[in-house]
Design a protein around this motif. Sequence first.
Motif, mmCIF file in Angstrom:
data_model
loop_
_atom_site.group_PDB
_atom_site.id
_atom_site.type_symbol
_atom_site.label_atom_id
_atom_site.label_comp_id
_atom_site.label_asym_id
_atom_site.label_seq_id
_atom_site.Cartn_x
_atom_site.Cartn_y
_atom_site.Cartn_z
ATOM 1 N N TYR A 76 0.811 -1.211 0.000
ATOM 2 C CA TYR A 76 0.000 0.000 0.000
ATOM 3 C C TYR A 76 0.845 1.262 0.000
ATOM 4 N N GLY A 77 2.069 1.162 0.504
ATOM 5 C CA GLY A 77 2.973 2.300 0.382
ATOM 6 C C GLY A 77 3.259 2.611 -1.077
ATOM 7 N N ILE A 78 3.657 1.592 -1.820
ATOM 8 C CA ILE A 78 3.948 1.780 -3.248
ATOM 9 C C ILE A 78 2.672 2.105 -4.023
ATOM 10 N N ASN A 84 -1.145 8.433 -6.505
ATOM 11 C CA ASN A 84 -1.053 9.895 -6.412
ATOM 12 C C ASN A 84 -0.274 10.475 -7.574
ATOM 13 N N LEU A 85 0.728 9.758 -8.057
ATOM 14 C CA LEU A 85 1.434 10.206 -9.261
ATOM 15 C C LEU A 85 0.532 10.091 -10.491
ATOM 16 N N HIS A 105 3.527 7.570 2.446
ATOM 17 C CA HIS A 105 3.360 6.189 1.976
ATOM 18 C C HIS A 105 4.686 5.591 1.510
ATOM 19 N N LEU A 106 5.552 6.408 0.966
ATOM 20 C CA LEU A 106 6.889 5.919 0.636
ATOM 21 C C LEU A 106 7.603 5.504 1.929
ATOM 22 N N GLY A 107 7.424 6.296 2.973
ATOM 23 C CA GLY A 107 7.975 5.948 4.283
ATOM 24 C C GLY A 107 7.420 4.636 4.805
ATOM 25 N N MET A 108 6.132 4.407 4.586
ATOM 26 C CA MET A 108 5.527 3.129 4.985
ATOM 27 C C MET A 108 6.239 1.960 4.316
#
Length: 188
Positions: A76-78, A84-85, A105-108
């Motif tokens: 779900y991070g990716i 969003n992109l 989300h990248l941090g996740m």
Amino acid sequence: MDKRFLAFMLIVNVLGTIYGYIWYGSQLADTPFKFLAFVPDSPTASLFFVVVLIGFLVKRNFPLFEALAIVTLFKYGIWAVVMNLLVYVVTGVLDPIALMLILSHLGMAVQGVLYAPFYKIKPIHLLLTGIWTLHNDVIDYVFFMMPRYSMLDDYMPQIGYFTFWLSVFSLLLAYFLCLHKNGRTPSH
């Protein structure tokens, strides 16, 4: 694994989990009861990690939650970064909320993978996680319970297909980092 850093990570993840459930509030209000556990994807992933962090703080492992955390945090991070992109590509707008969602989300995704050497996952945990994760994809894209991005409605079949393969990749990543004999490192 420093206790102060683990405590900091716990606070960040608890706050992120609460924010995530609030973000899903309007969608949860419209969600049939039987699907409630499968709608708030990212906050549920961070909730799994909250349990893992509590375990680390008390020097215990909760392998099922570790498996659920690494797979769903990465997936779900990716997924959220890509969505969003994609919203930016479709609308030409990248507002501060979208930027915050991309970074958080990248941090996740990163945190789930960073702690992989400390997980004590067994094959049964990854199997159960695979069932949960793929079942969640069915709930999202067969019963249309996926997160709402109305500007991406025209791309739902492609997004569903991408999501399925992201699930498979996330499970394989967890396997190679946590179960594969060459991917396993000594844990705490």
